[in-house]
Design a protein around this motif. Structure first.
Motif, PDB file in Angstrom:
ATOM      1  N   LYS A  57      -0.822  -2.431  -1.811  1.00 43.26           N
ATOM      2  CA  LYS A  57       0.547  -2.470  -2.336  1.00 43.26           C
ATOM      3  C   LYS A  57       0.549  -1.975  -3.781  1.00 43.26           C
ATOM      4  O   LYS A  57      -0.447  -2.111  -4.493  1.00 43.26           O
ATOM      5  N   LYS A  58       1.679  -1.417  -4.185  1.00 42.15           N
ATOM      6  CA  LYS A  58       1.776  -0.864  -5.534  1.00 42.15           C
ATOM      7  C   LYS A  58       1.464  -1.925  -6.583  1.00 42.15           C
ATOM      8  O   LYS A  58       1.821  -3.098  -6.432  1.00 42.15           O
ATOM      9  N   GLU A  59       0.764  -1.492  -7.622  1.00 45.76           N
ATOM     10  CA  GLU A  59       0.379  -2.299  -8.777  1.00 45.76           C
ATOM     11  C   GLU A  59      -0.656  -3.370  -8.459  1.00 45.76           C
ATOM     12  O   GLU A  59      -0.943  -4.221  -9.307  1.00 45.76           O
ATOM     13  N   VAL A  76      -2.937   0.450  -8.055  1.00 46.08           N
ATOM     14  CA  VAL A  76      -2.363   1.291  -7.005  1.00 46.08           C
ATOM     15  C   VAL A  76      -1.029   1.836  -7.512  1.00 46.08           C
ATOM     16  O   VAL A  76      -0.133   1.060  -7.870  1.00 46.08           O
ATOM     17  N   PRO A  77      -0.850   3.169  -7.562  1.00 47.14           N
ATOM     18  CA  PRO A  77       0.410   3.733  -8.059  1.00 47.14           C
ATOM     19  C   PRO A  77       1.530   3.568  -7.027  1.00 47.14           C
ATOM     20  O   PRO A  77       1.253   3.393  -5.829  1.00 47.14           O
ATOM     21  N   PRO A  78       2.795   3.622  -7.480  1.00 43.11           N
ATOM     22  CA  PRO A  78       3.930   3.422  -6.561  1.00 43.11           C
ATOM     23  C   PRO A  78       3.916   4.355  -5.349  1.00 43.11           C
ATOM     24  O   PRO A  78       4.281   3.942  -4.247  1.00 43.11           O
ATOM     25  N   GLU A  79       3.468   5.605  -5.550  1.00 42.20           N
ATOM     26  CA  GLU A  79       3.500   6.561  -4.439  1.00 42.20           C
ATOM     27  C   GLU A  79       2.487   6.231  -3.347  1.00 42.20           C
ATOM     28  O   GLU A  79       2.539   6.810  -2.246  1.00 42.20           O
ATOM     29  N   ASP A  81       2.051   2.981  -2.340  1.00 41.94           N
ATOM     30  CA  ASP A  81       2.441   1.693  -1.777  1.00 41.94           C
ATOM     31  C   ASP A  81       2.372   1.779  -0.252  1.00 41.94           C
ATOM     32  O   ASP A  81       2.814   2.757   0.350  1.00 41.94           O
TER      33      ASP A  81
END
Length: 379
Positions: A57-59, A76-79, A81
């Motif tokens: 999951k993002k972040e 983890v970057p948003p793209e 997720d």
């Protein structure tokens, strides 16, 4: 005021196994070494994946069991997720009551943290793995949340400026290369051409090996990156190899990597060193041209195309340079005065470019210093 916290207080393991649907597409993650981030590795159908997969999951903080000791960790970057990873990666939620995500991300870029991961990795040479329980049991020192936020703001601004300067320097380097090539094209567009065999005949000088003599060996890097020193050797330790002398002013080709730009002009530092039988030396006619000018020519698109044609074959190691083909090509040869003017111009431009590279190196060294200050509570 810095307080000690166990890493287990900061990171909560996230182990959410994903049942892959055969026809669905899934993003896979790749972690770059040396804290260079988390990027898309591939997009696959569920039916193509046979190992267990876990949801990212993002972040979240992600770290490689295999390469944590080499800086393979990031947020983890948003793209990415909802991407999936194998069990070779560890995923953690960050306890933001103690540490902000961005502060922890910066913290893990320190050499000290990578060294900590290395000390928590165990196994044989090819099976070294991070022992997560050992890492989670370690303590680190943290300032309060407000201080963390202030430090992050400063670090983000510095990081942004460094990236801007790096992009500018990269563009400037590209423009310098284009400017040099443009000048070369102007002076060679309509100039006389001469057979390479006349311009620079092959000149191999076999070394008569003396058992007790130390020989200093060089090789040529691909992509026009010049000669480099190899380990020296004593004559009596040679078996089947046949070395050849290098003289200052030689044009040196790798016999098996010329097609990849493994060509160099030997300078004074290479004089009376040796190269293996895998290297070919040509001595330019000094009244006509120089190794430096010829080297530049062979690294232009036209020159590389010729070296490719002169190195037939499909397999990497089997693309041997055909010297007969090379001898028969024609080389653009402006007057010696024009060549000299071009080389002086080229050297001036490359000096500017080198200065820019040194500036970037200084900036690269500055950021770790700022990180160190931030995590001592001094920023």
């Amino acid at each position: 005021m810095l307080k000690p916290y166990k890493i287990s207080q900061l990171l909560f393991a996230s182990v959410e196994q994903v049942e892959l649907i055969p026809k669905e597409k899934y993003k896979q993650i790749k972690l770059r070494l040396n804290n260079n981030g988390c990027v898309l590795r591939n997009v696959v159908n569920g039916e193509e994946v046979f190992s267990r997969q876990y949801l990212a999951k993002k972040e979240q903080f992600i770290i490689s069991k295999i390469d944590a000791r080499n800086g393979a960790m990031a947020l983890v970057p948003p793209e990415l997720d909802s991407a999936v990873v194998t069990g070779d990666f560890l995923l953690f939620d960050i306890n933001e009551e103690i540490v902000t995500k961005q502060y922890f991300d910066f913290y893990t870029r320190q050499r000290q943290f990578i060294a900590l991961c290395k000390s928590c990795s165990e196994g044989s040479t090819n099976r070294v793995r991070l022992k997560v329980d050992k890492l989670l049991g370690k303590e680190i020192l943290l300032p309060n949340i407000e201080h963390q936020k202030n430090s992050v703001n400063t670090l983000l601004e510095v990081d942004k400026r460094i990236k801007q300067i790096s992009a500018l320097r990269s563009q400037q380097a590209k423009e310098v290369r284009q400017l040099i090539f443009s000048r070369f094209f102007q002076i060679t567009y309509d100039c006389p051409r001469l057979p390479f065999s006349e311009v620079a005949p092959i000149n191999r000088r076999p070394v008569e090996i003396e058992p007790e003599t130390i020989y200093h060996e060089v090789g040529a890097r691909s992509f026009g990156k010049g000669l480099f020193d190899k380990p020296s050797f004593q004559g009596k330790n040679l078996t089947w190899q046949q070395p050849y002398w290098i003289h200052s002013g030689d044009l040196v080709f790798s016999n098996i990597k010329a097609w990849e730009g493994a060509v160099a002009a030997a300078g004074d530092l290479a004089h009376l060193k040796v190269a293996s039988h895998r290297y070919l030396t040509y001595t330019p006619n000094n009244y006509v041209t120089s190794a430096e000018f010829l080297c530049y020519y062979f690294l232009t698109p036209e020159g590389l195309e010729i070296l490719g044609k002169a190195s037939p074959g499909s397999a990497d190691r089997n693309r041997t340079l055909n010297t007969r083909f090379l001898n028969n090509i024609t080389i653009p040869i402006p007057s010696p005065e024009i060549q000299l003017e071009f080389l002086e111009f080229k050297n001036k431009m490359e000096t500017v470019q080198k200065h820019h590279s040194n500036t970037l190196k200084e900036l690269d060294e500055l950021f770790p210093s700022l990180l160190n200050k931030a995590f001592k509570g001094e920023l």
